[in-house]
Design a protein around this motif. Sequence first.
Motif, PDB file in Angstrom:
ATOM      1  N   LYS A   1      20.394  13.283 -13.283  1.00 13.31           N
ATOM      2  CA  LYS A   1      19.171  13.351 -12.494  1.00 13.31           C
ATOM      3  C   LYS A   1      18.307  12.106 -12.637  1.00 13.31           C
ATOM      4  O   LYS A   1      17.696  11.663 -11.671  1.00 13.31           O
ATOM      5  CB  LYS A   1      18.355  14.581 -12.887  1.00 13.31           C
ATOM      6  N   ILE A   2      18.199  11.576 -13.856  1.00  7.57           N
ATOM      7  CA  ILE A   2      17.323  10.425 -14.082  1.00  7.57           C
ATOM      8  C   ILE A   2      17.866   9.565 -15.214  1.00  7.57           C
ATOM      9  O   ILE A   2      18.403  10.086 -16.194  1.00  7.57           O
ATOM     10  CB  ILE A   2      15.878  10.867 -14.386  1.00  7.57           C
ATOM     11  N   GLN A   3      17.739   8.245 -15.030  1.00  7.92           N
ATOM     12  CA  GLN A   3      18.154   7.285 -16.052  1.00  7.92           C
ATOM     13  C   GLN A   3      17.087   6.219 -16.173  1.00  7.92           C
ATOM     14  O   GLN A   3      16.624   5.683 -15.161  1.00  7.92           O
ATOM     15  CB  GLN A   3      19.496   6.648 -15.691  1.00  7.92           C
ATOM     16  N   PHE A   4      16.707   5.922 -17.405  1.00 10.25           N
ATOM     17  CA  PHE A   4      15.721   4.872 -17.636  1.00 10.25           C
ATOM     18  C   PHE A   4      16.431   3.536 -17.767  1.00 10.25           C
ATOM     19  O   PHE A   4      17.382   3.398 -18.526  1.00 10.25           O
ATOM     20  CB  PHE A   4      14.855   5.189 -18.856  1.00 10.25           C
ATOM     21  N   MET A   5      15.929   2.549 -17.014  1.00 11.32           N
ATOM     22  CA  MET A   5      16.553   1.232 -16.929  1.00 11.32           C
ATOM     23  C   MET A   5      15.814   0.180 -17.748  1.00 11.32           C
ATOM     24  O   MET A   5      16.356  -0.881 -18.028  1.00 11.32           O
ATOM     25  CB  MET A   5      16.590   0.772 -15.463  1.00 11.32           C
ATOM     26  N   ALA A   6      14.533   0.470 -18.098  1.00  8.35           N
ATOM     27  CA  ALA A   6      13.721  -0.490 -18.836  1.00  8.35           C
ATOM     28  C   ALA A   6      12.601   0.238 -19.552  1.00  8.35           C
ATOM     29  O   ALA A   6      12.218   1.349 -19.169  1.00  8.35           O
ATOM     30  CB  ALA A   6      13.143  -1.552 -17.893  1.00  8.35           C
ATOM     31  N   ILE A   7      12.069  -0.418 -20.576  1.00  8.97           N
ATOM     32  CA  ILE A   7      10.985   0.148 -21.373  1.00  8.97           C
ATOM     33  C   ILE A   7       9.951  -0.933 -21.668  1.00  8.97           C
ATOM     34  O   ILE A   7      10.320  -2.079 -21.958  1.00  8.97           O
ATOM     35  CB  ILE A   7      11.519   0.756 -22.700  1.00  8.97           C
ATOM     36  N   ALA A   8       8.675  -0.575 -21.578  1.00 14.61           N
ATOM     37  CA  ALA A   8       7.581  -1.413 -22.053  1.00 14.61           C
ATOM     38  C   ALA A   8       6.796  -0.575 -23.058  1.00 14.61           C
ATOM     39  O   ALA A   8       6.269   0.490 -22.707  1.00 14.61           O
ATOM     40  CB  ALA A   8       6.678  -1.857 -20.906  1.00 14.61           C
ATOM     41  N   GLU A   9       6.776  -1.018 -24.301  1.00 14.06           N
ATOM     42  CA  GLU A   9       6.132  -0.266 -25.375  1.00 14.06           C
ATOM     43  C   GLU A   9       5.719  -1.251 -26.464  1.00 14.06           C
ATOM     44  O   GLU A   9       6.554  -1.988 -26.979  1.00 14.06           O
ATOM     45  CB  GLU A   9       7.097   0.786 -25.931  1.00 14.06           C
ATOM     46  N   PRO A  10       4.417  -1.285 -26.829  1.00 14.25           N
ATOM     47  CA  PRO A  10       3.963  -2.253 -27.823  1.00 14.25           C
ATOM     48  C   PRO A  10       4.449  -1.972 -29.249  1.00 14.25           C
ATOM     49  O   PRO A  10       4.593  -2.902 -30.037  1.00 14.25           O
ATOM     50  CB  PRO A  10       2.433  -2.169 -27.745  1.00 14.25           C
ATOM     51  N   ASN A  11       4.732  -0.727 -29.576  1.00 12.68           N
ATOM     52  CA  ASN A  11       5.198  -0.390 -30.919  1.00 12.68           C
ATOM     53  C   ASN A  11       6.689  -0.715 -31.015  1.00 12.68           C
ATOM     54  O   ASN A  11       7.515  -0.113 -30.317  1.00 12.68           O
ATOM     55  CB  ASN A  11       4.948   1.096 -31.185  1.00 12.68           C
ATOM     56  N   PRO A  12       7.061  -1.673 -31.866  1.00 14.99           N
ATOM     57  CA  PRO A  12       8.467  -2.114 -31.909  1.00 14.99           C
ATOM     58  C   PRO A  12       9.444  -1.000 -32.282  1.00 14.99           C
ATOM     59  O   PRO A  12      10.545  -0.947 -31.736  1.00 14.99           O
ATOM     60  CB  PRO A  12       8.491  -3.232 -32.949  1.00 14.99           C
ATOM     61  N   ALA A  13       9.059  -0.109 -33.177  1.00 19.26           N
ATOM     62  CA  ALA A  13       9.959   0.980 -33.575  1.00 19.26           C
ATOM     63  C   ALA A  13      10.183   1.945 -32.416  1.00 19.26           C
ATOM     64  O   ALA A  13      11.317   2.366 -32.151  1.00 19.26           O
ATOM     65  CB  ALA A  13       9.411   1.711 -34.799  1.00 19.26           C
TER      66      ALA A  13
ATOM     67  N   GLN B   1      13.799  -4.647 -22.396  1.00 20.07           N
ATOM     68  CA  GLN B   1      12.862  -4.043 -23.340  1.00 20.07           C
ATOM     69  C   GLN B   1      11.697  -5.004 -23.533  1.00 20.07           C
ATOM     70  O   GLN B   1      11.896  -6.159 -23.900  1.00 20.07           O
ATOM     71  CB  GLN B   1      13.558  -3.768 -24.671  1.00 20.07           C
ATOM     72  N   PHE B   2      10.484  -4.517 -23.272  1.00 24.73           N
ATOM     73  CA  PHE B   2       9.302  -5.369 -23.247  1.00 24.73           C
ATOM     74  C   PHE B   2       8.202  -4.809 -24.141  1.00 24.73           C
ATOM     75  O   PHE B   2       8.035  -3.596 -24.250  1.00 24.73           O
ATOM     76  CB  PHE B   2       8.762  -5.490 -21.815  1.00 24.73           C
ATOM     77  N   GLU B   3       7.444  -5.726 -24.726  1.00 24.17           N
ATOM     78  CA  GLU B   3       6.312  -5.335 -25.561  1.00 24.17           C
ATOM     79  C   GLU B   3       5.150  -4.829 -24.705  1.00 24.17           C
ATOM     80  O   GLU B   3       4.421  -3.925 -25.095  1.00 24.17           O
ATOM     81  CB  GLU B   3       5.862  -6.512 -26.416  1.00 24.17           C
ATOM     82  N   THR B   4       4.987  -5.422 -23.526  1.00 28.78           N
ATOM     83  CA  THR B   4       3.909  -5.028 -22.620  1.00 28.78           C
ATOM     84  C   THR B   4       4.476  -4.812 -21.217  1.00 28.78           C
ATOM     85  O   THR B   4       5.575  -5.249 -20.890  1.00 28.78           O
ATOM     86  CB  THR B   4       2.796  -6.094 -22.557  1.00 28.78           C
ATOM     87  N   TRP B   5       3.696  -4.159 -20.381  1.00 35.47           N
ATOM     88  CA  TRP B   5       4.158  -3.824 -19.036  1.00 35.47           C
ATOM     89  C   TRP B   5       4.148  -5.015 -18.082  1.00 35.47           C
ATOM     90  O   TRP B   5       4.896  -5.026 -17.106  1.00 35.47           O
ATOM     91  CB  TRP B   5       3.318  -2.683 -18.453  1.00 35.47           C
ATOM     92  N   GLU B   6       3.330  -6.025 -18.333  1.00 36.18           N
ATOM     93  CA  GLU B   6       3.193  -7.135 -17.396  1.00 36.18           C
ATOM     94  C   GLU B   6       4.513  -7.854 -17.100  1.00 36.18           C
ATOM     95  O   GLU B   6       4.856  -8.027 -15.916  1.00 36.18           O
ATOM     96  CB  GLU B   6       2.132  -8.141 -17.881  1.00 36.18           C
ATOM     97  N   PRO B   7       5.280  -8.265 -18.115  1.00 39.76           N
ATOM     98  CA  PRO B   7       6.540  -8.949 -17.779  1.00 39.76           C
ATOM     99  C   PRO B   7       7.573  -8.015 -17.135  1.00 39.76           C
ATOM    100  O   PRO B   7       8.373  -8.460 -16.314  1.00 39.76           O
ATOM    101  CB  PRO B   7       7.036  -9.501 -19.112  1.00 39.76           C
ATOM    102  N   LEU B   8       7.514  -6.743 -17.466  1.00 41.55           N
ATOM    103  CA  LEU B   8       8.432  -5.786 -16.840  1.00 41.55           C
ATOM    104  C   LEU B   8       8.144  -5.682 -15.343  1.00 41.55           C
ATOM    105  O   LEU B   8       9.056  -5.779 -14.519  1.00 41.55           O
ATOM    106  CB  LEU B   8       8.309  -4.414 -17.506  1.00 41.55           C
ATOM    107  N   LEU B   9       6.884  -5.527 -14.988  1.00 38.43           N
ATOM    108  CA  LEU B   9       6.537  -5.355 -13.577  1.00 38.43           C
ATOM    109  C   LEU B   9       6.518  -6.664 -12.805  1.00 38.43           C
ATOM    110  O   LEU B   9       6.461  -6.655 -11.579  1.00 38.43           O
ATOM    111  CB  LEU B   9       5.206  -4.617 -13.450  1.00 38.43           C
ATOM    112  N   ALA B  10       6.610  -7.790 -13.501  1.00 36.95           N
ATOM    113  CA  ALA B  10       6.709  -9.090 -12.824  1.00 36.95           C
ATOM    114  C   ALA B  10       8.141  -9.368 -12.362  1.00 36.95           C
ATOM    115  O   ALA B  10       8.368 -10.219 -11.520  1.00 36.95           O
ATOM    116  CB  ALA B  10       6.244 -10.208 -13.759  1.00 36.95           C
ATOM    117  N   ARG B  11       9.088  -8.612 -12.904  1.00 31.46           N
ATOM    118  CA  ARG B  11      10.500  -8.776 -12.541  1.00 31.46           C
ATOM    119  C   ARG B  11      10.798  -8.085 -11.220  1.00 31.46           C
ATOM    120  O   ARG B  11      10.045  -7.242 -10.763  1.00 31.46           O
ATOM    121  CB  ARG B  11      11.387  -8.141 -13.615  1.00 31.46           C
ATOM    122  N   GLN B  12      11.965  -8.391 -10.699  1.00 24.41           N
ATOM    123  CA  GLN B  12      12.454  -7.651  -9.542  1.00 24.41           C
ATOM    124  C   GLN B  12      12.608  -6.191  -9.948  1.00 24.41           C
ATOM    125  O   GLN B  12      12.931  -5.881 -11.100  1.00 24.41           O
ATOM    126  CB  GLN B  12      13.796  -8.222  -9.097  1.00 24.41           C
TER     127      GLN B  12
END
Length: 154
Positions: free
Chosen positions: A30-42, A58-69
Amino acid sequence: MNEPIRAIMIGAGQRGNDVYGAYALQHPQKIQFMAIAEPNPARRAKFGSQHKIPPEHQFETWEPLLARQSLGQAAFVCTQDHLHTQPTLTALRAGYDVLLEKPMATTADECRKLVAVAEETGRQLHISHVLRFTRHFAAMREIIQSGDLGEIIN
């Protein structure tokens, strides 16, 4: 069979990881996650590992994730309450349909802006208000199951 929804996760705390992430692991058709933005490294590493997300998604913040295609159709925004507005606006403008954790925003102006951008972009904006255990929803469920209203179809 339909293809699973491809989604990105912004914020992998209790709701992001333990609720939506767990659902995706139980229902990969039904659903698959393709990317994550999360500041906590663990948390980021745990979510990335569980969902087999490559390090470059895998991103520390959402900005670079949403800047991608776009990496999918949907974005789950599960950040802290006061951080809901900007990633949601950016995700809508990037072409994602958004599931936003409650509260929608912390000011009425931010709420209006979220709705306006969803309407402008034609993207879906859903607010996750999980109220199924509240007294009034329990009463509604009881009434519906009693059959007094007839057959409920929607």
